[in-house]
Design a protein around this motif. Structure first.
Motif, PDB file in Angstrom:
ATOM      1  N   GLU A   1       0.853  -1.185   0.000  1.00 21.58           N
ATOM      2  CA  GLU A   1       0.000   0.000   0.000  1.00 21.58           C
ATOM      3  C   GLU A   1       0.888   1.232   0.000  1.00 21.58           C
ATOM      4  O   GLU A   1       1.923   1.253   0.674  1.00 21.58           O
ATOM      5  N   ASP A   2       0.503   2.272  -0.764  1.00 21.32           N
ATOM      6  CA  ASP A   2       1.274   3.497  -0.702  1.00 21.32           C
ATOM      7  C   ASP A   2       0.655   4.449   0.322  1.00 21.32           C
ATOM      8  O   ASP A   2      -0.376   4.141   0.941  1.00 21.32           O
TER       9      ASP A   2
ATOM     10  N   TRP B   1      -9.384  -3.888 -10.242  1.00 21.49           N
ATOM     11  CA  TRP B   1      -7.963  -3.746 -10.521  1.00 21.49           C
ATOM     12  C   TRP B   1      -7.714  -3.184 -11.917  1.00 21.49           C
ATOM     13  O   TRP B   1      -8.426  -3.518 -12.868  1.00 21.49           O
TER      14      TRP B   1
ATOM     15  N   GLN C   1      -0.997   7.060   0.024  1.00 22.18           N
ATOM     16  CA  GLN C   1      -2.307   7.592  -0.356  1.00 22.18           C
ATOM     17  C   GLN C   1      -3.413   6.535  -0.291  1.00 22.18           C
ATOM     18  O   GLN C   1      -4.571   6.814  -0.607  1.00 22.18           O
TER      19      GLN C   1
ATOM     20  N   THR D   1      -2.928  -2.112 -10.075  1.00 24.81           N
ATOM     21  CA  THR D   1      -3.251  -1.217  -8.970  1.00 24.81           C
ATOM     22  C   THR D   1      -4.746  -1.245  -8.680  1.00 24.81           C
ATOM     23  O   THR D   1      -5.562  -1.570  -9.538  1.00 24.81           O
ATOM     24  N   SER D   2      -5.095  -0.893  -7.437  1.00 28.43           N
ATOM     25  CA  SER D   2      -6.492  -0.887  -7.020  1.00 28.43           C
ATOM     26  C   SER D   2      -6.688   0.101  -5.883  1.00 28.43           C
ATOM     27  O   SER D   2      -5.755   0.392  -5.117  1.00 28.43           O
ATOM     28  N   GLU D   3      -7.915   0.586  -5.752  1.00 23.49           N
ATOM     29  CA  GLU D   3      -8.285   1.451  -4.628  1.00 23.49           C
ATOM     30  C   GLU D   3      -9.065   0.686  -3.565  1.00 23.49           C
ATOM     31  O   GLU D   3      -9.200   1.157  -2.434  1.00 23.49           O
ATOM     32  N   ASP D   4      -9.592  -0.493  -3.943  1.00 24.27           N
ATOM     33  CA  ASP D   4     -10.497  -1.208  -3.038  1.00 24.27           C
ATOM     34  C   ASP D   4     -10.215  -2.699  -2.911  1.00 24.27           C
ATOM     35  O   ASP D   4     -10.979  -3.425  -2.256  1.00 24.27           O
TER      36      ASP D   4
ATOM     37  N   ARG E   1      -3.443   3.648  -2.012  1.00 22.63           N
ATOM     38  CA  ARG E   1      -3.536   2.873  -3.242  1.00 22.63           C
ATOM     39  C   ARG E   1      -2.784   1.555  -3.067  1.00 22.63           C
ATOM     40  O   ARG E   1      -1.753   1.500  -2.397  1.00 22.63           O
ATOM     41  N   TYR E   2      -3.312   0.489  -3.661  1.00 25.24           N
ATOM     42  CA  TYR E   2      -2.697  -0.825  -3.530  1.00 25.24           C
ATOM     43  C   TYR E   2      -1.980  -1.198  -4.820  1.00 25.24           C
ATOM     44  O   TYR E   2      -2.520  -1.037  -5.921  1.00 25.24           O
TER      45      TYR E   2
END
Length: 383
Positions: free
Chosen positions: A156-157, A187, A159, A180-183, A161-162
């Motif tokens: 995870e960064d 993806w 911010q 990458t993904s937010e949730d 973001r994964y």
């Protein structure tokens, strides 16, 4: 994380050395005498829980509609192994490689997808019925059909973001790729990591096992910037290094001849005499960058008692200022196949293949694949 760095002499030094190597009290360990902290910078010691059972296993119950075949398939019917992990909303999320049985005895001959198991306590795991990441009818199918998506690592960064690194397998060349993904459910695939580098210089070369350096911030592991740069250890049978400023576009570290510069190599005479391969995302500590890596043994030039092709786990320490500079490494494995489910399955020689590491409830949870067939976990008190 506290380290044993007190300056002492004589008998005090001896007593302190013994104290630093003691296995802390907690869940019953398997082979306690061998699971000691060999060097003060290492993470651990890691102990298997009292149950000493796999936490994730294959089944033929879970099915989903497969975009490749256009039919319903039992996507984890062959094996579940090689897990990534992270903590989100106070729960451990384990992303594991699941293989659909294609009725062949060939390792790598089945279709792989990535499933998700969630735990509130690190003991009980709830498996989702459908994969969360898989080969789809998208712009990556030339690299992912029909072998699939394998061996995830995830970070995870800052911010939220994964970033998922994984292996694309099309039956021809395994390629290190990124999404990458937010949730953690939806993806975006960014394709092979080195596809664009110098006209595809490494695009047709085997690349895999991308482990992005992390650090512990506010009780959570997040991607770490070192002097404005992210670093990723990757590869097998040597471990190489790559850099990025955005976690998406990566540049491999090369020598003056324009060749990949290995930063960790196999060692004749040791448990890692055959190969080394990056494990879970490394951790930046006060001592440097701790890289947990997978190691293969060649009995004739390595450790005879381990046997050939056995995968164990080692640790290496790299400089935080110069991440390519090796400072130290373990002389013996801190985790190796000992239990029946770690030595039986598709890979009968045995593996404890580490890929996931999280900080949860003041402990380190280390997730590993066993014999290319199941998922295990080992736990260590944070020091």
């Amino acid at each position: 994380m506290k380290r044993c760095k007190v300056i002492v002499t004589g008998l005090c030094f001896l007593l302190l050395s013994i104290a630093c190597r003691e296995v802390p009290q907690g869940p019953a360990a398997i082979g306690k005498s061998e699971n000691l902290i060999e060097k003060p910078w290492m993470l651990g010691p890691f102990e298997r829980p009292k149950s000493s059972k796999p936490i994730i296993q294959s089944d033929s119950i879970a099915v989903f509609d497969d975009p490749m075949s256009g039919r319903e398939v039992a996507w984890r019917s062959k094996a579940t192994f090689n897990p990534a992990a992270l903590v989100r909303d106070g729960e451990i999320h384990v992303f594991y490689r699941a293989e659909q049985d294609l009725h062949t005895d060939s390792i790598g001959g089945h279709t792989s997808r990535i499933g998700l198991a969630v735990s509130e306590d690190g003991v009980h795991y709830q498996l989702e019925k459908k994969p969360v990441f898989y080969p789809d009818d998208d712009d990556q199918k030339q690299y992912e059909w029909i072998g699939g998506t394998e061996d995830p690592r995830i970070v995870e960064d800052e911010q939220g973001r994964y970033i998922l690194t994984y292996t694309q397998w099309n039956g021809d060349v395994p390629r290190l790729a990124l999404a990458t993904s937010e949730d953690l459910r939806n993806w975006t695939k960014h394709g092979p990591i080195f596809e664009e580098y110098e006209g595809g210089k490494y695009h047709h070369r085997e690349t895999k096992s991308g482990a992005i350096v992390t650090e512990l911030k506010n009780g959570k592991l997040v991607a770490a910037k070192i002097n404005g740069t992210y670093y990723m250890y990757f590869g097998v049978p040597h471990i190489w290094l790559a850099t990025s400023t955005d976690l998406i576009d990566w540049t491999p570290v090369e020598d003056y001849q324009g060749k990949l510069a290995p930063v960790l190599n196999p060692r004749p005479g040791y448990f890692d005499s055959w190969l080394v391969e990056a494990g879970p995302p490394p951790v930046l500590t006060d001592d440097g960058i701790v890289v947990l890596y997978n190691a293969g043994n060649s009995a004739n030039i390595g450790v005879k008692d381990l046997g050939n092709r056995v995968y164990t786990s080692g640790q290496a320490l790299f400089s935080a200022e110069e991440p390519w500079k090796l400072l130290d490494r373990s002389d013996t494995p801190y985790l190796k196949p000992e239990l029946p489910f770690e030595k039986s399955g598709q890979y009968k020689d045995g593996t404890t293949f580490v890929e996931g590491l999280v900080y949860f409830d003041n402990k380190w949870y280390l997730y590993y694949g066993t014999a290319d067939s199941m998922v295990g976990v080992a736990v260590a008190d944070a020091r």
